[in-house]
Structure formats: C-alpha cells, structure tokens
Design a protein around this motif. Structure first.
Motif, PDB file in Angstrom:
ATOM      1  N   ASP A   1       0.861  -1.194   0.000  1.00  0.00           N
ATOM      2  CA  ASP A   1       0.000   0.000   0.000  1.00  0.00           C
ATOM      3  C   ASP A   1       0.898   1.245   0.000  1.00  0.00           C
ATOM      4  OD1 ASP A   1      -2.890   0.960   1.940  1.00  0.00           O
ATOM      5  OD2 ASP A   1      -1.419   2.270   0.994  1.00  0.00           O
ATOM      6  N   PRO A   2       0.662   2.177  -0.922  1.00  0.00           N
ATOM      7  CA  PRO A   2       1.554   3.349  -1.017  1.00  0.00           C
ATOM      8  C   PRO A   2       1.625   4.186   0.257  1.00  0.00           C
ATOM      9  CG  PRO A   2       0.022   3.275  -2.879  1.00  0.00           C
ATOM     10  CD  PRO A   2      -0.391   2.181  -1.949  1.00  0.00           C
ATOM     11  N   ASP A   3       0.620   4.073   1.133  1.00  0.00           N
ATOM     12  CA  ASP A   3       0.668   4.877   2.354  1.00  0.00           C
ATOM     13  C   ASP A   3       1.116   4.078   3.579  1.00  0.00           C
ATOM     14  OD1 ASP A   3      -0.154   7.249   1.093  1.00  0.00           O
ATOM     15  OD2 ASP A   3      -2.210   6.460   1.035  1.00  0.00           O
ATOM     16  N   ALA A   4       1.440   2.804   3.389  1.00  0.00           N
ATOM     17  CA  ALA A   4       1.877   1.970   4.511  1.00  0.00           C
ATOM     18  C   ALA A   4       3.294   2.357   4.926  1.00  0.00           C
ATOM     19  CB  ALA A   4       1.840   0.501   4.096  1.00  0.00           C
ATOM     20  N   PRO A   5       3.661   2.087   6.195  1.00  0.00           N
ATOM     21  CA  PRO A   5       5.012   2.432   6.653  1.00  0.00           C
ATOM     22  C   PRO A   5       6.111   1.880   5.740  1.00  0.00           C
ATOM     23  CG  PRO A   5       3.657   1.767   8.511  1.00  0.00           C
ATOM     24  CD  PRO A   5       2.821   1.567   7.281  1.00  0.00           C
ATOM     25  N   LEU A   6       5.889   0.675   5.179  1.00  0.00           N
ATOM     26  CA  LEU A   6       6.922   0.089   4.320  1.00  0.00           C
ATOM     27  C   LEU A   6       7.176   0.944   3.074  1.00  0.00           C
ATOM     28  CD1 LEU A   6       8.600  -2.481   4.563  1.00  0.00           C
ATOM     29  CD2 LEU A   6       6.912  -3.665   3.156  1.00  0.00           C
ATOM     30  N   ALA A   7       6.144   1.685   2.644  1.00  0.00           N
ATOM     31  CA  ALA A   7       6.291   2.527   1.460  1.00  0.00           C
ATOM     32  C   ALA A   7       6.602   3.977   1.810  1.00  0.00           C
ATOM     33  CB  ALA A   7       5.013   2.479   0.627  1.00  0.00           C
ATOM     34  N   GLN A   8       6.496   4.326   3.092  1.00  0.00           N
ATOM     35  CA  GLN A   8       6.671   5.732   3.476  1.00  0.00           C
ATOM     36  C   GLN A   8       7.879   5.996   4.379  1.00  0.00           C
ATOM     37  OE1 GLN A   8       5.100   8.516   2.481  1.00  0.00           O
ATOM     38  NE2 GLN A   8       3.903   7.336   1.035  1.00  0.00           N
ATOM     39  N   ASP A   9       8.210   5.049   5.258  1.00  0.00           N
ATOM     40  CA  ASP A   9       9.267   5.311   6.238  1.00  0.00           C
ATOM     41  C   ASP A   9      10.626   4.869   5.710  1.00  0.00           C
ATOM     42  OD1 ASP A   9       7.211   6.135   7.810  1.00  0.00           O
ATOM     43  OD2 ASP A   9       7.176   4.354   9.104  1.00  0.00           O
ATOM     44  N   GLU A  10      11.662   5.550   6.167  1.00  0.00           N
ATOM     45  CA  GLU A  10      13.015   5.110   5.808  1.00  0.00           C
ATOM     46  C   GLU A  10      13.320   3.856   6.637  1.00  0.00           C
ATOM     47  OE1 GLU A  10      16.514   7.334   7.190  1.00  0.00           O
ATOM     48  OE2 GLU A  10      17.290   7.224   5.143  1.00  0.00           O
ATOM     49  N   ILE A  11      13.500   2.717   5.964  1.00  0.00           N
ATOM     50  CA  ILE A  11      13.681   1.449   6.687  1.00  0.00           C
ATOM     51  C   ILE A  11      15.150   1.264   7.079  1.00  0.00           C
ATOM     52  CG2 ILE A  11      13.350  -1.062   6.593  1.00  0.00           C
ATOM     53  CD1 ILE A  11      10.698   0.371   6.323  1.00  0.00           C
ATOM     54  N   PHE A  12      16.071   1.713   6.243  1.00  0.00           N
ATOM     55  CA  PHE A  12      17.514   1.582   6.470  1.00  0.00           C
ATOM     56  C   PHE A  12      17.907   0.130   6.745  1.00  0.00           C
ATOM     57  CE2 PHE A  12      21.369   4.172   7.568  1.00  0.00           C
ATOM     58  CZ  PHE A  12      21.276   4.969   6.435  1.00  0.00           C
ATOM     59  N   GLY A  13      17.415  -0.746   5.873  1.00  0.00           N
ATOM     60  CA  GLY A  13      17.740  -2.166   5.940  1.00  0.00           C
ATOM     61  C   GLY A  13      17.556  -2.754   4.552  1.00  0.00           C
ATOM     62  N   PRO A  14      17.892  -4.055   4.371  1.00  0.00           N
ATOM     63  CA  PRO A  14      17.851  -4.656   3.033  1.00  0.00           C
ATOM     64  C   PRO A  14      16.429  -5.053   2.630  1.00  0.00           C
ATOM     65  CG  PRO A  14      18.618  -6.256   4.633  1.00  0.00           C
ATOM     66  CD  PRO A  14      18.396  -4.990   5.405  1.00  0.00           C
ATOM     67  N   VAL A  15      15.605  -4.055   2.413  1.00  0.00           N
ATOM     68  CA  VAL A  15      14.178  -4.291   2.157  1.00  0.00           C
ATOM     69  C   VAL A  15      13.731  -3.438   0.970  1.00  0.00           C
ATOM     70  CG1 VAL A  15      11.857  -4.082   3.115  1.00  0.00           C
ATOM     71  CG2 VAL A  15      13.755  -4.744   4.612  1.00  0.00           C
ATOM     72  N   LEU A  16      13.034  -4.076   0.020  1.00  0.00           N
ATOM     73  CA  LEU A  16      12.503  -3.357  -1.139  1.00  0.00           C
ATOM     74  C   LEU A  16      10.989  -3.522  -1.179  1.00  0.00           C
ATOM     75  CD1 LEU A  16      13.098  -1.861  -3.884  1.00  0.00           C
ATOM     76  CD2 LEU A  16      13.100  -4.135  -4.944  1.00  0.00           C
ATOM     77  N   ALA A  17      10.283  -2.403  -1.268  1.00  0.00           N
ATOM     78  CA  ALA A  17       8.820  -2.438  -1.408  1.00  0.00           C
ATOM     79  C   ALA A  17       8.474  -2.221  -2.876  1.00  0.00           C
ATOM     80  CB  ALA A  17       8.193  -1.337  -0.558  1.00  0.00           C
TER      81      ALA A  17
END
Ligand code: NAD
Length: 481
Positions: free
Chosen positions: A373-389
């Motif tokens: 979801d474009p507004d979910a934390p995974l798409a909005q917050d800086e994760i600073f880890g090996p994660v791609l949304a």
C-alpha cells in the motif's frame, strides 16, 4: 574494561572529562568490542571549540596553495594506511570489505579535489558605479565549523565536509557518530601524520545530547553541517536558526526506481537489487521502493529474485559476503517489526536468519515485498535495511505521482528507452539526485549532492556547492582618490 577512547583536540589525545562510556560493537560479531567510546561532556565540547578558535587566525591566514599542500599530504597519509583503514571500517560498522576499500579510496579523491579547489579562482569582478573604481567579491571562511556526521559512511562523509571547510580557511570540530568513533580517530591520526597544525581539525567524541548540542550552541561556531536522520536534523536546524548560524542538514530518503514497460529489465533488476540490498540497504540513497508497470511486473520480479539470491549474506570478514549486518540490535528489531506489520506478498526473504554464523551479529535477510500500500510504513518510512517495497502504477504520470508521494526527496531513477518519458520525469520528479537507467546510490565526489523536501535543508554538498557553503561573500569597492 579497556581504556576509553580519547578526543583529538589541539593536536593531541585528550580523555573525556566525564567517565561514562558506551561500547562500540562489531555488528558482524558483538563478542568483539571494538572500543569503549566516551559519552562526552559539554566541557569536552568547549575544549574542542576553543582549540579550533585558537587555530583559526593562522590557518585562515595561510595562502590557498599552502592549505592545498596540507590536503595533498593528508590524502597521501590515508593512501599509506588505506588497507588498514578499510579493514577497521568493515569491523566497526559492518561494511563489506570491498565497499569499505571503495570508501577509503573515495577519501583520497575528495582530499585531492578540494586541494585543487584551494588554488582555483574564487570571486568575481563587478562593474562599479564609481568611475575608475574596482569592485569585486571576496570569499572569506566562516570561521569555526561544526560537523556532525552519521556512522554509515564514517570517513567519506566527515571528509566531504572537512576537506572543503579546511581548503577555504575554516577550522573544524568533527563530532562523529558514537557508533563509528574509531574511524574518526583514524582520520585524526592521518591528519596529524600529514602535519596539519594543532587545532585545525579536532575530533569530539560522544553522543548528541551530551556533546553535540553543546557544540552547536558554542558562540565561536559559525557554520554547522549535519548529516543524519530527519528527526535529529530538525533539532540541529532549530538550534542553528535560533543562533543565526549558517547550517545545512542532509537527511534520510525513501529512494525510488520507476520501471517502465520498455525498460531494459535485466539492467533495471540488477541495479535495483544492488541499490536495495548492498551494505544491507544502509546508504541514504539506497533503493527502497520500486514502482513497476503491471505489464512487466512478473518478469521484473523473476529477475530481482535471481539477483537477490546471488548476494550472500554474512559477516564482513567473509570476502564473499555481499551483504553484511545492520548497525545495531535496535536497527535489526525495527526492521523486523516493520516487516511483521506489513501487508503485501513476500517475493523473497521475509524470515529471520538462522545458522551459527549469524548468531552473534545483527543480520537481516534481504527481503522484497510486492503489492505494498503506497501509504503503509513500508512505502513511506526510511527502513535503512535490506528491504525493497514493490508498488504498481499505470503509466508514467501515475508512476511519477506515486514516486513523489513521500516526505523525502533524495534520489530516484527511471528505467526506460523513451527519451520523451525521461525528459518529462527529469522535470517532474521531486528529488535532488535524478538518474535515468542508473542506480539511486552513489554520487561523484565533484558533483553537487543533496535532497529536496524532508531530505535536506535545501543546500547541497560537494563540488561547487561546498564552496558556496563554507565561505561568506564580501563585496569590496576600492575608489580612486
Ligand atoms: P542520527 O541522526 O541518529 O545521528 C547523526 C549524528 O547526529 C550522530 O553523530 C549523532 O550522535 C548526532 N546527534 C544525535 N542527536 C543529536 C542532537 N540532539 N544534537 C546534535 N547531534 C546529535 O543518524 P545515524 O543513525 O547516525 O545515520 C543514519 C541516518 O543518516 C539515516 O537517516 C540516513 O539516511 C542519513 N544519511 C543521510 C545522508 C545524506 O547525505 N543525505 C548520508 C548518510 C546518511
């Protein structure tokens, strides 16, 4: 317990005036305590600023060519210890050794570039309103500058601030991250080996609340350059603005690639996976979102899966490890809790690392999630880890709108063969670092660098932008008598 590290002030090691310390852990293996770092005190900050203020008149009084010589010698001193520094860097912050070598090499390039800048023409002649007069601009150093830096590029970022500051006649107090004090002290050792006069470059160890804020508030500090998180950057900016001191805050990102139906999918997948996963996604320019046209999503994700499978995760002492640990337990736990709460379909990764080699380090499995979801934390917050949304969009306009739906604006890349689409995107994307068919990471040290929106206070670092920041303009008119 080992002796805590000391500050580097006025050309010598100086123990903290307070006794509190923090452990500096090797993130690949926390049984290895790299050092004990002092928390620091406001008195330590005052001593560092006093040393820089005392050194200022003589340093700014040198000619540009004389200051250039010091920077060339500093580059040579780093070159002489390059492999040792790369190994120490890998150990202290968990950067894979190949990339650690690259960062140390970058330091040498930075110092040489700004040594050159110290002898380049600055200022301009401006026609005067008085006949026969001479009017020109003069660029003067700001004075003592405070540099506050993060752990993720523990030598390159301090130097891309310190080298231009020194080249233009400022003196420096560097407050590095408490998670990378050793690398800052190695910079100080090499500066000393290069013969930099005492007090010109000082290293103040400690935490933000204990010494950072005291440094920012010191009367003699006339310029502040900060790189780090958005939340700390906001505090730094508030202090600097209240004091009316020139400042720049360079902060996080939520960097994005857009993959169009006509893209070279092999290239797009290769650069996206590398941008997202290398250094465990801990570059400010790391690729964190991919907006992929629905026609090619399946083919793109097959390639991404293959690429990610090709990266081996492991301690950075293993030369085959393409992805090392993240910096801390707090960082690892934050990444896993964001993933646990995320909706969407896991394309690869997603489960915790198992195996004895991972037991004592802060490892996160490289993870790709689609249908986010474009507004979910995974798409909005800086994760600073090996994660791609991975997000879906139809057409260029919707893709650009989705890419811009972020409080950050650091870096973006568009994969396409359509020059018209590329030009539209270049003008409409709200980021400071715009790529076409390239990666979101990496920047030439001589090119201006910085973000838009929540990623930056709006100034730029490096290249000609550094000269603008570290000098103040005087307009001089000399009239005939
Ligand atoms: P951080 O904000 O936690 O810390 C950065 C520095 O600020 C450290 O030296 C820290 O001790 C200091 N600090 C903390 N509180 C302070 C205070 N109250 N007053 C003064 N100083 C204070 O960031 P970090 O975890 O070290 O680094 C990661 C962040 O840096 C990420 O958000 C990343 O995107 C960002 N970053 C940005 C760039 C860029 O050029 N835009 C480059 C690298 C990293």
């Amino acid at each position: 317990m080992t002796t805590p590290l000391s500050h580097f002030i006025a050309g010598t090691s100086r123990p903290s005036s307070g006794g509190d310390t923090l452990p500096d852990l090797n993130p690949s293996d926390t049984r290895d305590v790299v050092a004990e770092v002092p928390v620091g005190t406001p008195a330590d900050a005052a001593a560092a600023v006093a040393a820089a203020a005392e050194a200022l008149p003589a340093w700014r009084g040198l000619s540009g060519p004389a200051r250039a010589e010091f920077l060339y010698r500093w580059a040579a001193a780093i070159d002489a210890r390059a492999e040792e520094m790369a190994q120490a860097l890998a150990r202290e912050v968990g950067k894979p050794i190949g990339e650690a070598r690259g960062e140390v090499g970058r330091c040498i390039v930075i110092l040489r570039y700004y040594a050159g800048d110290a002898v380049r023409a600055i200022g301009e002649v401006v026609p005067a309103g008085v006949a026969g007069a001479l009017q020109f601009t003069l660029r003067e150093p700001l004075g003592v500058v405070a540099l506050i830096t993060p752990w993720n590029f523990p030598v390159a970022i301090p130097l891309w601030k310190a080298a231009p500051a020194l080249a233009f006649g400022n003196t420096v107090v560097l407050k590095p991250s408490e998670q990378s004090p050793m690398m800052a002290l190695m910079l100080a050792e090499t500066a000393q080996a290069a013969g930099l006069p005492p007090g010109v470059f000082n290293v103040l160890l400690g935490t933000g609340p204990a010494v950072g804020e005291a440094l920012l508030r010191a009367d003699e500090v006339r310029g502040i350059s900060f790189t780090g998180s958005a939340s700390v950057g906001a505090k730094v900016a508030a202090i600097a603005a209240a004091r009316n001191v020139r400042y720049q805050t360079e902060m996080g990102g939520k960097n994005v690639v857009i993959v169009m139906p006509d893209a070279d999918l092999d290239l797009a997948a290769k650069l996206t996976a590398a941008g997202a996963m290398r250094y465990a996604g801990q570059k400010c320019t790391a690729t964190s979102r991919a907006i992929v046209a629905s026609e090619v999503e399946g083919a793109f994700l097959d390639r991404i899966r293959d690429q990610v499978k090709g990266f081996s995760l492991g301690p950075v002492t293993d030369p085959a490890a393409a992805i090392g640990p993240v910096i801390s337990a707090a960082s690892r736990d934050r990444i896993w809790s964001t993933l646990a709460a995320a909706e969407g379909e896991v394309v690869c990764g997603g489960s915790e690392t198992t195996g004895v080699v991972f037991k004592n380090g802060f490892f996160v499995t490289p993870t790709v999630v689609r249908g986010v979801d474009p507004d979910a934390p995974l798409a909005q917050d800086e994760i600073f880890g090996p994660v791609l949304a991975v997000l879906g969009a139809d057409g260029l306009d919707e893709s650009i709108a989705l890419a811009n739906r972020s409080r950050y604006g650091l870096s973006a890349s568009l994969f396409t063969r359509d020059i018209g689409a590329a030009l539209r995107y270049i003008h409409r994307i709200d980021v400071g670092l715009v790529r076409v068919n390239g990666d979101t990471t990496g920047v030439d040290p001589h090119a201006p660098f910085g973000g838009m929106k929540g990623s930056s206070s709006g100034s730029r670092e490096q290249g000609s932008a550094a000269r603008e920041f570290y000098t103040e303009t005087k307009t001089v008119q000399v009239n005939p008598v």
